[in-house]
Design a protein around this motif. Structure first.
Motif, PDB file in Angstrom:
ATOM      1  N   ARG A 179       0.819  -1.213   0.000  1.00  0.00           N
ATOM      2  CA  ARG A 179       0.000   0.000   0.000  1.00  0.00           C
ATOM      3  C   ARG A 179       0.855   1.266   0.000  1.00  0.00           C
ATOM      4  N   ALA A 180       1.877   1.305   0.832  1.00  0.00           N
ATOM      5  CA  ALA A 180       2.685   2.525   0.955  1.00  0.00           C
ATOM      6  C   ALA A 180       3.388   2.868  -0.352  1.00  0.00           C
ATOM      7  N   THR A 181       4.062   1.892  -0.951  1.00  0.00           N
ATOM      8  CA  THR A 181       4.793   2.168  -2.185  1.00  0.00           C
ATOM      9  C   THR A 181       3.847   2.425  -3.350  1.00  0.00           C
ATOM     10  N   PHE A 182       2.758   1.655  -3.419  1.00  0.00           N
ATOM     11  CA  PHE A 182       1.800   1.845  -4.508  1.00  0.00           C
ATOM     12  C   PHE A 182       1.172   3.231  -4.418  1.00  0.00           C
ATOM     13  N   SER A 183       0.800   3.651  -3.217  1.00  0.00           N
ATOM     14  CA  SER A 183       0.189   4.969  -3.019  1.00  0.00           C
ATOM     15  C   SER A 183       1.161   6.085  -3.373  1.00  0.00           C
TER      16      SER A 183
END
Length: 221
Positions: A179-183
C-alpha cells in the motif's frame, strides 16, 4: 447471609494475562520486527511485568512464535465461521475470497508479521508443527470446494487447491503489503473506500473466472 464472591484478580486469570501480552507483542513485533523489539517495551504496554512475560513464554523468540501462531489461528477461526459446507462451490469460493480480502485489509499487523517472517526465511514457522497443521487444514477447506466444483462440472478439471489458495493470498496480501509504495507511486485512490470495493470485486471476478469451466457464466452479483 452468604458473602458475594470477590471478582478474580488479574493475576488469577492467566488467560487474560497471556492475551494481553500477545496483543501488545503483536503490535511491537509488527512495528519493529523480531530483532528490534524489546521485552521491556512489551511489558510497558501490558498489565504485567517483564518477569511474567518470561514466565509465560520463556524468551523473546518463543513469544514471537506464539504471536505468529495466534495470528494464523485467528484467520483459520474466521474461515471456520464462514460455514462453507453445503454451499454451491462458486458461492463457497466467493465467500472465502471476500473473507480473506476483508480480513487482511483489517489486520495490517498480521501482514507485516508475515512479511517479517519471510525476511527470516520462515525459519521460525518451519518448526511450528501446530501452525503447519492449522494451515494444511485451510488447504483442505479449499480442496473440498475444488472437489465439489470439479464433480459438479462448475470448475475446470485441472483446478488446484494449492494454486487457488496462492491466488487468493497474493491479491489479498499485496493490497496491504504494498500500500505505501503503490500509493506513493500512483496515488491513494485505490485505498479509499470505493477503491477497496472495486479491488474486492475484481479479486472475486478474476479468481472465480480463472477456475470456472464456463467463465462467461460468471455472475458479478
Amino acid at each position: 447471609m452468604e458473602k458475594a464472591s470477590k471478582p478474580r484478580s488479574w493475576k488469577q486469570n492467566p488467560e487474560a494475562v497471556r492475551s494481553d501480552i500477545l496483543r501488545v507483542a503483536r503490535a511491537e513485533f509488527a512495528r519493529r520486527g523480531l530483532s528490534g523489539t524489546r521485552i521491556e517495551d512489551i511489558a510497558a504496554g501490558t498489565k504485567t511485568s517483564k518477569r511474567m512475560i518470561f514466565y509465560y513464554f520463556g524468551d523473546k523468540q518463543s513469544l514471537y512464535e506464539a504471536v505468529l501462531e495466534d495470528c494464523y489461528s485467528e484467520v483459520r477461526a474466521g474461515e471456520a465461521e464462514l460455514d462453507l459446507e453445503g454451499l454451491p462451490p462458486e458461492q463457497a469460493l466467493r465467500r472465502l475470497i471476500e473473507f480473506t480480502f476483508d480480513h487482511h485489509r483489517s489486520n495490517p499487523e498480521f501482514i507485516r508479521l508475515v512479511m517479517i517472517e519471510n525476511v527470516h526465511e520462515a525459519r521460525h514457522m518451519e518448526k511450528m508443527k501446530r501452525l503447519h497443521d492449522q494451515n494444511m487444514r485451510a488447504i483442505g477447506v479449499v480442496e473440498r470446494i475444488c472437489q465439489a466444483g470439479r464433480e459438479s462440472g462448475v470448475f475446470r478439471d485441472d483446478v488446484s487447491a494449492l494454486a487457488l489458495h496462492w491466488q487468493i493470498s497474493a491479491l489479498s496480501v499485496f493490497n496491504v503489503a504494498n500500500r505505501a509504495t503503490f500509493s506513493t507511486n500512483f496515488g491513494t485512490t485505490l485505498f479509499e473506500e470505493d477503491g477497496q470495493d472495486l479491488l474486492r470485486r475484481t479479486a472475486v471476478r478474476s479468481i472465480l473466472c480463472s477456475v470456472l469451466a464456463r467463465p462467461e457464466s460468471f455472475d458479478p452479483t
